[in-house]
Every structure is written in structure tokens, then in C-alpha cells.
Design a protein around this motif. Structure first.
Motif, mmCIF file in Angstrom:
data_model
loop_
_atom_site.group_PDB
_atom_site.id
_atom_site.type_symbol
_atom_site.label_atom_id
_atom_site.label_comp_id
_atom_site.label_asym_id
_atom_site.label_seq_id
_atom_site.Cartn_x
_atom_site.Cartn_y
_atom_site.Cartn_z
ATOM 1 N N ARG A 195 39.589 51.953 45.797
ATOM 2 C CA ARG A 195 39.589 53.386 45.559
ATOM 3 C C ARG A 195 39.551 53.347 43.868
ATOM 4 N N HIS A 196 39.983 52.646 43.194
ATOM 5 C CA HIS A 196 39.950 52.379 41.767
ATOM 6 C C HIS A 196 38.850 51.683 41.119
ATOM 7 N N ALA A 197 38.144 50.803 41.795
ATOM 8 C CA ALA A 197 36.750 50.013 41.154
ATOM 9 C C ALA A 197 35.932 49.959 42.566
ATOM 10 N N PRO A 198 35.102 50.938 42.469
ATOM 11 C CA PRO A 198 34.090 51.233 43.442
ATOM 12 C C PRO A 198 32.985 49.952 43.232
ATOM 13 N N GLY A 199 32.746 49.570 44.523
ATOM 14 C CA GLY A 199 31.820 48.345 44.530
ATOM 15 C C GLY A 199 32.617 47.099 44.489
ATOM 16 N N TRP A 200 33.760 47.069 44.324
ATOM 17 C CA TRP A 200 34.734 45.765 44.490
ATOM 18 C C TRP A 200 34.594 45.214 45.815
ATOM 19 N N ARG A 201 34.616 44.074 46.017
ATOM 20 C CA ARG A 201 34.642 43.538 47.217
ATOM 21 C C ARG A 201 35.409 42.419 47.292
ATOM 22 N N PRO A 202 36.400 42.342 48.267
ATOM 23 C CA PRO A 202 37.442 41.266 48.110
ATOM 24 C C PRO A 202 36.711 39.695 48.304
ATOM 25 N N ASP A 203 37.373 38.886 47.987
ATOM 26 C CA ASP A 203 36.931 37.376 47.928
ATOM 27 C C ASP A 203 36.833 36.947 49.324
#
Length: 66
Positions: A55-63
Motif C-alpha cells: 500500500r505504501h510502496a507501490p511496486g514493492w515485492r517481498p523477498d
């Protein structure tokens, strides 16, 4: 200190060395000092963290490896 030395302060070099030693000691104590950490578990666990991150970092993908 350089200004004091330029004015003929015979203790300027000694004072500068003492100040340098105190600074070094204080920095060392910061590195080795034990201090509590203040944290609490995130309600919802890892899934809640992933959702907040998305929600706060669009495009973030978990490791994927962890």
C-alpha cells in the motif's frame, strides 16, 4: 583550537588532543552501549506487513527467499 594556537596559547595542542580523545571515547561508547529496543509485533504478522508495504510502496515485492 587552531585560532587559540595562532594566538600563542601554549595549551592549545594539549586541549585539542584531550578533546579528540574524549570524542573518540564517546563515539566508542555509542557503539558498545546496550539499549533496549522498543518494538511490538505487528497485528496480522507477515501478511499484514506485506499489505502495508504494498500500500505504501507501490511496486514493492517481498523477498521470495525469506
Amino acid at each position: 583550537m587552531a585560532h587559540a594556537d595562532a594566538e600563542g596559547d601554549p595549551l592549545a595542542a594539549l586541549r585539542a588532543r584531550a578533546a579528540s580523545g574524549r570524542l573518540g571515547q564517546q563515539l566508542h561508547e555509542l557503539v558498545i552501549a546496550r539499549a533496549p529496543t522498543w518494538s511490538w509485533p505487528l497485528p496480522g504478522g507477515a501478511a499484514a506487513w506485506d499489505e502495508l508495504a504494498r500500500r505504501h510502496a507501490p511496486g514493492w515485492r517481498p523477498d521470495a527467499e525469506n
